[in-house]
Design an enzyme around this catalytic site. Structure first.
Site, PDB file in Angstrom:
ATOM      1  N   HIS A  46      64.216  -0.364  27.539  1.00 20.70           N
ATOM      2  CA  HIS A  46      63.594   0.343  26.694  1.00 20.70           C
ATOM      3  C   HIS A  46      62.040  -1.056  26.209  1.00 20.70           C
ATOM      4  O   HIS A  46      61.770  -0.272  25.372  1.00 20.70           O
ATOM      5  CB  HIS A  46      63.906   0.051  26.216  1.00 20.70           C
ATOM      6  CG  HIS A  46      65.060   1.737  25.882  1.00 20.70           C
ATOM      7  ND1 HIS A  46      66.714   1.374  26.899  1.00 20.70           N
ATOM      8  CD2 HIS A  46      65.639   2.915  25.294  1.00 20.70           C
ATOM      9  CE1 HIS A  46      66.784   2.568  27.137  1.00 20.70           C
ATOM     10  NE2 HIS A  46      66.499   3.959  25.647  1.00 20.70           N
ATOM     11  N   GLU A  56      62.413  14.074  32.064  1.00 21.24           N
ATOM     12  CA  GLU A  56      61.400  14.317  31.593  1.00 21.24           C
ATOM     13  C   GLU A  56      60.125  14.706  32.992  1.00 21.24           C
ATOM     14  O   GLU A  56      59.570  14.770  32.972  1.00 21.24           O
ATOM     15  CB  GLU A  56      60.970  12.388  32.322  1.00 21.24           C
ATOM     16  CG  GLU A  56      61.452  11.295  31.359  1.00 21.24           C
ATOM     17  CD  GLU A  56      63.086  11.535  30.629  1.00 21.24           C
ATOM     18  OE1 GLU A  56      63.635  11.882  31.195  1.00 21.24           O
ATOM     19  OE2 GLU A  56      63.463  10.979  30.224  1.00 21.24           O
TER      20      GLU A  56
END
Lengths: 325, 318
Positions: free
Chosen positions: A130, A61
Site C-alpha cells: 500500500h 480493478e
C-alpha cells in the site's frame, strides 16, 4: 492577477474534478469507495452529481479500468480511481495491453480519453502493498501519459489537462501531498504536459525531483543555501512526455545533475533521465550523475525501517555536498 | 419468416466461411504473416447474434474475431488487406488477425488477450446507459475466457449496474489445446450466470436461427433496462486453435464428423430449401456473389501498399 486561495492537495484534485464535471457532461467518475472517499478526494461528489456520474464500484480493478476504456472508446471521458497505486498491478492487462495500445493497433480508429487517478507513495506505515511508487514501470509502456504533480497548484492544473486529453493518462497523487497546503487559482486553469517547472533557481547543481521528493529537495536546498550552495530544482510535472529540454538547459548552467525519486532506483525515473543525459549532454557535466531514490527493497511496515528506505532532506544535502566536493 | 432476412443470414455465414478458407490458403501460400485464428464452423454464432442488433450497436470480440467483424458489417476487402498487413487494412496493417477491428461498423476491437474484450464491452454498455441512447453491446468470448477473473468481474459489474451487455460465449469445446472437461468441472458454462443473478441460456451454436432467437430476447431485455444475459452457444471450430496447430488434443474423426453432420452452413442451407422453400438459384447467386467478393478482396489486398516505416510511430498518441 487571478484570485488565489490556499487549499490542500486533496481539495485541489477535488476542485478539478468538480469543475471538469460541470464543464463537460461526458466526464464521470468510477472507483472503489468513492462514496466514503478514502482520502477525502471525492467527498460529497455523489451528493453533488448523483450516483450515475460518480460510480461506486465493486473491488474489481480489471472491471474498473476495462469499463473506463470501453466508455472512453464510445464517447465518454471517464476518470477512474484506483484506490492505491499498488492495485494498478491488478489491472496491468487492461492498462498495458488495451488502454495504452488501442489507438495504435486500430491504426488510429480508436481514441481513449481517460484518466486513472491513483494515490501512491509511502509515509503511512502501510507496508509493502500500500506504499509503492510505481511511476517508472509505466514509463516503459508507450501510449500512456504520466502526470506526477508535487503541489496543489500543479495537481489542479495537470488534472484538468489530463481530463481534456485525448490520450489515456495515469495520474499519480502522492498520499503525503493530499494534506499539504498550497495556493491555487480560483476557477479554471490548465497546465501543459511535457513542460517542466523550475521550482527553485540556482547555479551550482540541478536536482530533478518528483512528487513528495520535490518538497524534500526544497528543504535540502534551504539548508544548502546557508552554506552558499545554490540548488536548481526541476520538477518534470509529467514523465511522459518528459521535458528533457528544460532538464538539459538547467544542467548546462549548473554542470551537475542529481535525480530524486521515491520508487526503487533500479530501472527508475532517474535511470532514464541519466541515460538520456548521457546520450545528449554528457559533455556539459563536471561530475558523475547522482541518482537518489528508494532502496531496492520492498517497503517495510516499521516506521523506523520505512524512513530508512528513502532520501531525506539531510541525506539529499549530504549527497549534494559530496558531489560539489 | 422473411426470405430476404433468411437469405441474409445465409449470406453472412457463407461470407465468413469463404473469407476464412481463403485466409487459410493465403496464409499457407505465404501471403499473410503472424498467427491466424480461424472461425470456420462457428459462423452461426456471429451471424445469428449480429442479426439481432442494429448497425450502431457495438460488439466486443476475441482473438478468433474475423467472423464477429464480418457479421457486424466489416468490409472483407479492408479485412483481407489488414491480414496481408497492408496500409489499406482496416487497422492500416498495425493490428492483424489478433486485433482486427473496424470501429465504423461498431466493433470495439478484437483482442489477443483472452477475456480482455469483456471488461471493455461493459464500458461501452455503461456509455450507452450514461448517454441514454438505448444502444446495446454484444460481447463475444470463448469457453476458455470464462475461467478468467476478468469474466467474473465483468459479469458481476454488468449485473450490479444492469448494463445493456449481452455476454455470448462461443463454446467451441477447446480452450486452445485443452478440452473443456480438463479446464472446468461444469458441463454448461451458462450456469455461471446464476452466480450473478442473470439469465443463463444454452443454445445450439450450429443453428443460426436458434442463436438469433436467443440473442433477440437478450437484446430486448437489455434495451428495456433489465440488464445482461449470458448466452452459451455450443459450437465447434473446424480448424486448429491457429493455423499450424498440430491438434494432438482431438481426433481427425471427431473433426470430420462435425464437418459432415454439424456444419452450420450445410444445416441452414438444407433448412432453407426444405422448410422455407427457398429457390436453390437464390442460394447459388449468393454463393457466386460472395466468391467474387472474396476474390476481389484478395486482389485488393495483394495490390495494396505495405505501410511506410517512416510512419511507424504514428497513432501512439493523439
Amino acid at each position: 492577477m487571478a484570485e488565489m486561495k490556499l487549499i490542500t492537495g486533496k481539495d485541489a484534485i477535488r476542485d478539478a474534478l468538480i469543475e471538469e464535471m460541470k464543464r463537460d457532461p461526458k466526464v464521470f467518475l468510477l472507483g472503489e469507495d468513492l462514496e466514503q472517499a478514502t482520502f477525502g478526494v471525492t467527498d460529497g461528489l455523489i451528493e453533488e452529481f448523483g450516483s450515475e456520474r460518480v460510480r461506486n464500484t465493486p473491488i474489481s480493478e480489471n472491471a474498473i479500468v476495462g469499463a473506463a476504456i470501453g466508455a472512453a472508446l464510445t464517447g465518454m471521458r471517464p476518470v477512474a480511481e484506483i484506490m492505491f497505486a499498488d492495485f494498478l498491478m491488478d489491472a496491468m492487462d487492461p492498462i498495458v495491453n488495451t488502454m495504452a495500445k488501442a489507438r495504435f493497433m486500430t491504426g488510429g480508429q480508436a481514441k481513449v480519453p481517460m484518466v486513472i487517478r491513483t494515490p501512491s507513495g509511502a509515509g503511512l506505515s502501510a507496508g509493502a502493498q500500500h506504499s509503492q511508487s510505481p511511476e517508472a514501470l509505466f514509463m516503459h509502456i508507450p501510449g500512456i501519459k504520466i502526470a506526477v504533480p508535487s503541489t496543489p497548484y500543479d495537481m489542479k492544473g495537470l488534472l484538468k489537462t489530463a481530463i481534456r486529453s485525448d490520450d489515456p493518462v495515469l495520474f499519480f497523487e502522492h498520499k503525503m501531498l493530499y494534506y499539504e497546503g498550497g495556493d491555487v487559482h480560483v476557477g479554471d486553469y490548465t497546465l501543459p504536459f511535457g513542460k517542466a517547472d523550475i521550482k527553485r533557481k540556482g547555479k551550482d547543481i540541478t536536482i530533478v525531483a518528483v512528487l513528495a521528493m520535490v518538497k524534500k529537495a526544497l528543504l535540502a536546498a534551504d539548508m544548502l543555501a546557508a552554506d552558499g550552495i545554490e540548488v536548481e530544482i526541476v520538477d518534470p510535472m509529467t514523465l511522459n512526455p518528459l521535458d528533457m529540454e528544460t532538464i538539459i538547459g538547467s544542467l548546462k548552467k549548473t554542470k551537475r545533475l542529481m535525480t530524486i525519486e521515491e520508487g526503487a532506483r533500479t530501472g527508475g525515473i532517474g535511470a532514464e533521465i541519466a541515460a538520456r543525459v548521457a546520450e545528449e549532454a554528457l559533455d556539459y557535466l563536471d561530475a558523475p550523475i547522482k541518482r537518489l531514490g528508494g532502496r531496492d527493497c520492498p517497503i517495510p511496515f516499521s516506521p523506523v525501517l520505512e524512513e530508512a528506505m528513502y532520501p531525506t532532506e539531510d541525506s539529499i544535502a549530504a549527497a549534494v555536498k559530496q558531489m560539489l566536493g | 419468416m422473411d426470405k430476404k432476412f433468411l437469405l441474409g443470414l445465409y449470406e453472412t455465414m457463407f461470407r465468413i466461411r469463404t473469407f476464412e478458407e481463403e485466409v487459410k490458403k493465403q496464409f499457407e501460400d505465404g501471403n499473410i504473416p503472424g498467427f491466424i485464428h480461424l472461425g470456420s464452423g462457428q459462423e452461426a454464432v456471429s451471424a445469428g447474434a449480429c442479426a439481432a442488433i442494429k448497425p450502431d450497436d457495438n460488439i466486443g470480440s476475441t482473438h478468433r474475431g474475423h467472423a464477429n467483424l464480418i457479421a457486424k458489417g466489416g468490409r472483407t476487402d479492408r479485412m483481407m488487406a489488414e491480414l496481408f498487413a497492408r496500409e489499406t487494412g482496416s487497422c492500416k496493417g498495425r493490428g492483424g488477425c489478433l486485433h482486427i477491428t473496424d470501429m465504423s461498423v461498431g466493433s470495439l476491437g478484437a483482442n489477443g488477450i483472452v477475456a480482455a474484450g469483456i471488461i471493455v464491452a461493459n464500458g461501452a454498455a455503461l456509455s450507452a446507459k450514461l448517454q441514454h441512447n438505448n444502444k446495446v453491446v454484444l460481447t463475444f468470448f470463448g469457453d476458455g475466457a470464462t475461467n478468467q477473473g476478468k469474466f467474473h468481474e465483468a459479469m458481476n459489474l454488468a449485473s450490479l449496474w444492469a448494463l445493456p451487455n449481452v455476454f455470448i460465449c462461443e463454446n467451441n469445446l477447446y480452450g486452445e489445446a485443452t478440452p473443456l472437461a480438463k479446464h472446468m468441472k461444469i458441463k454448461d458454462i451458462a450456469v455461471r450466470a446464476k452466480a450473478y443473478d442473470m439469465p443463463g441460456v444454452v443454445v445450439d451454436g450450429q443453428d443460426v436461427l436458434a442463436v438469433f432467437d436467443a440473442v433477440t430476447e437478450a437484446v430486448k431485455r437489455a434495451r428495456e433496462g433489465k440488464g445482461p444475459t449470458l448466452i452459451e452457444a455450443k459450437t465447434y471450430r473446424f480448424h486448429g486453435h491457429h493455423i499450424g496447430d498440430p491438434e494432438t488434443y482431438r481426433t481427425k474423426e471427431e473433426v470430420e464428423e462435425w464437418m459432415e453432420k454439424r456444419d452450420p452452413i450445410k444445416l441452414f442451407k438444407a433448412k432453407l430449401l426444405k422448410e422455407f422453400k427457398v429457390n436453390a438459384s437464390d442460394i447459388d447467386s449468393i454463393d457466386k456473389k460472395i466468391l467474387k467478393e472474396i476474390e476481389d478482396a484478395v486482389k485488393f489486398a495483394a495490390q495494396s501498399p505495405t505501410p511506410d516505416p517512416s510512419n511507424l510511430t504514428e497513432n501512439v498518441y493523439a
